[in-house]
Design an enzyme around this catalytic site. Sequence first.
Site, short mmCIF file in Angstrom:
data_model
loop_
_atom_site.label_atom_id
_atom_site.label_comp_id
_atom_site.label_asym_id
_atom_site.label_seq_id
_atom_site.Cartn_x
_atom_site.Cartn_y
_atom_site.Cartn_z
CB SER A 153 -0.96 -0.03 1.19
OG SER A 153 -2.03 0.86 1.02
CG HIS A 205 -5.62 -2.65 0.00
ND1 HIS A 205 -4.78 -2.42 -1.07
CD2 HIS A 205 -5.20 -1.79 0.99
CE1 HIS A 205 -3.92 -1.46 -0.77
NE2 HIS A 205 -4.15 -1.09 0.47
CG ASP A 216 -6.84 -3.14 -3.58
OD1 ASP A 216 -7.56 -2.16 -3.25
OD2 ASP A 216 -5.60 -3.15 -3.47
#
Length: 335
Positions: A177, A309, A278
């Site tokens: 991320s 995610h 995601d």
Amino acid sequence: MQRITSFPVLIITLINSTDIRTYRMSIVVEAPGFIQVFSDGSVKRFSPQTAAASPISTGGYQSKDVTIDASKPITARIFRPHDDDHVSEMPVLVYFHGGGFCIGSTTWLGYHIFLGNLAVTAKTIVYSVDYRMAPENKLPTAYEDCYSALEWLSTSKADDPWLQNADLSRVFLCGDSAGGNIAHHVAIKAIENRVHGVTVKGLVLIHPFFGSERRTELELAEGSGAEVAMNDMFWRLSLPEGADRDFYGCNFEKGEVAAAGYNWSLFSAVLVFVSGLDFLKERGVMYVEFLKKAGVSEVKLIEAEGEVHVFHVWFPESEATFMLQKQITDFIRSL
């Protein structure tokens, strides 16, 4: 995570020797269960279950915490296979945790288990960095902190017994991320400045956190509202004052590097992971296409179908996570 629908009011009573004063301090931004930002600028973070470092082998690995810069502060956690004395040299995977630049820590239990297991699977020293976070420290602070952590690795090998068999000619930058975003920017600076004794052989970006002023199809899709709202909130908290989502730290196609004809052929091999469930998946695909068009010689994309995610953080011992670790291991061994 749920959409933010209300901003509760917290009543704080301060008592001194002469009077009682009551202040009303509102929560202006909130990710329930993770972070609250108050009207006076103060921040409260909530961590899920955490894990302490332990030099005693658990699960086949050892871990310890180190201080990179006490004045800021910047710290890190090192993981290594417990039997690494039998290995002459091991590559080093430098890991940057996610959390929208605002939350997260290498001490979170999910990260601790995932990275410890990865050290064992890949026979790799894992060096996970805790950088300063927004909104107190907006971008580019995270990039600067993580680059300084790379410099610390260079200067500490001779003095730290846990790094004695670290092969700094085979360093891999990895993150999920926001940490994937950080890995990209640290790699650019490391290649430009050539940290003494450190060679970045490859990048591993897991569900990278990028953006732009222009929305993607998944960001506009029905049903993505709550996730997009949370995504927007983290960007608002982390971007410098006055910057929009085309800030170079958010939009990889912007900034001096992209505009000035950066020599992308010098860039390391890149492995990018995306997840089928995601909404940031499109951003990862766009990043891969950008690198290929720019001239990066080796770029690979892997999708985990049916996964969310950063699933490896929430489910660090799932079959999908074990597969992710194997794919990262194969990438490291191929270079």
